[in-house]
Write a protein that holds these residues in place. Structure first.
Motif, PDB file in Angstrom:
ATOM      1  N   LEU A   1      -3.473   8.841  24.251  1.00 44.58           N
ATOM      2  CA  LEU A   1      -4.703   8.158  23.859  1.00 44.58           C
ATOM      3  C   LEU A   1      -5.155   8.575  22.468  1.00 44.58           C
ATOM      4  O   LEU A   1      -5.600   7.748  21.670  1.00 44.58           O
ATOM      5  CB  LEU A   1      -5.811   8.434  24.874  1.00 44.58           C
ATOM      6  CG  LEU A   1      -5.644   7.749  26.224  1.00 44.58           C
ATOM      7  CD1 LEU A   1      -6.690   8.261  27.205  1.00 44.58           C
ATOM      8  CD2 LEU A   1      -5.736   6.244  26.084  1.00 44.58           C
ATOM      9  N   LYS A   2      -5.041   9.870  22.175  1.00 43.82           N
ATOM     10  CA  LYS A   2      -5.429  10.369  20.852  1.00 43.82           C
ATOM     11  C   LYS A   2      -4.547   9.745  19.768  1.00 43.82           C
ATOM     12  O   LYS A   2      -5.048   9.313  18.727  1.00 43.82           O
ATOM     13  CB  LYS A   2      -5.337  11.883  20.806  1.00 43.82           C
ATOM     14  CG  LYS A   2      -5.830  12.478  19.499  1.00 43.82           C
ATOM     15  CD  LYS A   2      -5.762  13.979  19.545  1.00 43.82           C
ATOM     16  CE  LYS A   2      -6.254  14.633  18.278  1.00 43.82           C
ATOM     17  NZ  LYS A   2      -5.795  14.061  17.031  1.00 43.82           N
ATOM     18  N   ASN A   3      -3.244   9.680  20.010  1.00 45.18           N
ATOM     19  CA  ASN A   3      -2.329   9.076  19.040  1.00 45.18           C
ATOM     20  C   ASN A   3      -2.648   7.600  18.834  1.00 45.18           C
ATOM     21  O   ASN A   3      -2.597   7.100  17.710  1.00 45.18           O
ATOM     22  CB  ASN A   3      -0.879   9.244  19.485  1.00 45.18           C
ATOM     23  CG  ASN A   3      -0.411  10.672  19.390  1.00 45.18           C
ATOM     24  OD1 ASN A   3      -0.977  11.483  18.664  1.00 45.18           O
ATOM     25  ND2 ASN A   3       0.615  11.014  20.143  1.00 45.18           N
ATOM     26  N   LYS A   4      -2.966   6.919  19.915  1.00 46.55           N
ATOM     27  CA  LYS A   4      -3.323   5.504  19.826  1.00 46.55           C
ATOM     28  C   LYS A   4      -4.591   5.328  18.987  1.00 46.55           C
ATOM     29  O   LYS A   4      -4.657   4.460  18.119  1.00 46.55           O
ATOM     30  CB  LYS A   4      -3.536   4.951  21.236  1.00 46.55           C
ATOM     31  CG  LYS A   4      -3.609   3.476  21.328  1.00 46.55           C
ATOM     32  CD  LYS A   4      -3.735   3.078  22.796  1.00 46.55           C
ATOM     33  CE  LYS A   4      -3.227   1.700  23.038  1.00 46.55           C
ATOM     34  NZ  LYS A   4      -3.328   1.296  24.432  1.00 46.55           N
ATOM     35  N   LEU A   5      -5.594   6.154  19.239  1.00 45.17           N
ATOM     36  CA  LEU A   5      -6.841   6.096  18.483  1.00 45.17           C
ATOM     37  C   LEU A   5      -6.599   6.429  17.015  1.00 45.17           C
ATOM     38  O   LEU A   5      -7.124   5.747  16.128  1.00 45.17           O
ATOM     39  CB  LEU A   5      -7.871   7.052  19.080  1.00 45.17           C
ATOM     40  CG  LEU A   5      -9.227   7.108  18.394  1.00 45.17           C
ATOM     41  CD1 LEU A   5      -9.899   5.743  18.427  1.00 45.17           C
ATOM     42  CD2 LEU A   5     -10.111   8.143  19.055  1.00 45.17           C
ATOM     43  N   ASP A   6      -5.800   7.467  16.747  1.00 53.01           N
ATOM     44  CA  ASP A   6      -5.486   7.819  15.362  1.00 53.01           C
ATOM     45  C   ASP A   6      -4.790   6.662  14.654  1.00 53.01           C
ATOM     46  O   ASP A   6      -5.065   6.386  13.487  1.00 53.01           O
ATOM     47  CB  ASP A   6      -4.614   9.077  15.306  1.00 53.01           C
ATOM     48  CG  ASP A   6      -5.368  10.339  15.688  1.00 53.01           C
ATOM     49  OD1 ASP A   6      -6.620  10.308  15.742  1.00 53.01           O
ATOM     50  OD2 ASP A   6      -4.702  11.365  15.966  1.00 53.01           O
ATOM     51  N   GLY A   7      -3.897   5.971  15.363  1.00 53.01           N
ATOM     52  CA  GLY A   7      -3.210   4.817  14.791  1.00 53.01           C
ATOM     53  C   GLY A   7      -4.168   3.690  14.473  1.00 53.01           C
ATOM     54  O   GLY A   7      -4.048   3.015  13.450  1.00 53.01           O
ATOM     55  N   MET A   8      -5.144   3.483  15.348  1.00 53.25           N
ATOM     56  CA  MET A   8      -6.152   2.439  15.113  1.00 53.25           C
ATOM     57  C   MET A   8      -6.996   2.789  13.905  1.00 53.25           C
ATOM     58  O   MET A   8      -7.344   1.923  13.103  1.00 53.25           O
ATOM     59  CB  MET A   8      -7.016   2.258  16.360  1.00 53.25           C
ATOM     60  CG  MET A   8      -6.273   1.652  17.526  1.00 53.25           C
ATOM     61  SD  MET A   8      -7.196   1.695  19.070  1.00 53.25           S
ATOM     62  CE  MET A   8      -8.494   0.542  18.716  1.00 53.25           C
TER      63      MET A   8
END
Length: 74
Positions: free
Chosen positions: A57-64
């Motif tokens: 989830l953190k990686n997804k948020l960072d990507g966004m």
């Protein structure tokens, strides 16, 4: 992913914990009273899954965020 918790034994010290290492079986101790905490063998898989889901989830948020900043900066 390192965090600190209040020591449940002395309530004075703190215990720095790395969730990935905790899930792998490592124990951590209080710098004040030297109480040791760890995770029960039967809970390691549950903790490891939670840590992995959090990282995803953190990686997804960072990507966004990266995508958003590149769009607004264009």
């Amino acid at each position: 992913m390192i965090t600190s918790i209040a020591c449940p034994a002395c309530q004075v010290g703190t215990i720095p914990i790395d969730a990935r290492l905790l899930a792998a079986g490592q124990s951590f101790s209080c710098g004040t009273c030297f109480a040791v905490i760890g995770v029960a063998e039967k809970s390691k898989d549950v903790l490891a899954n939670g840590v992995n889901e959090f990282s995803n989830l953190k990686n997804k948020l960072d990507g966004m965020k990266t995508k958003e900043s590149s769009v607004s900066g264009a």
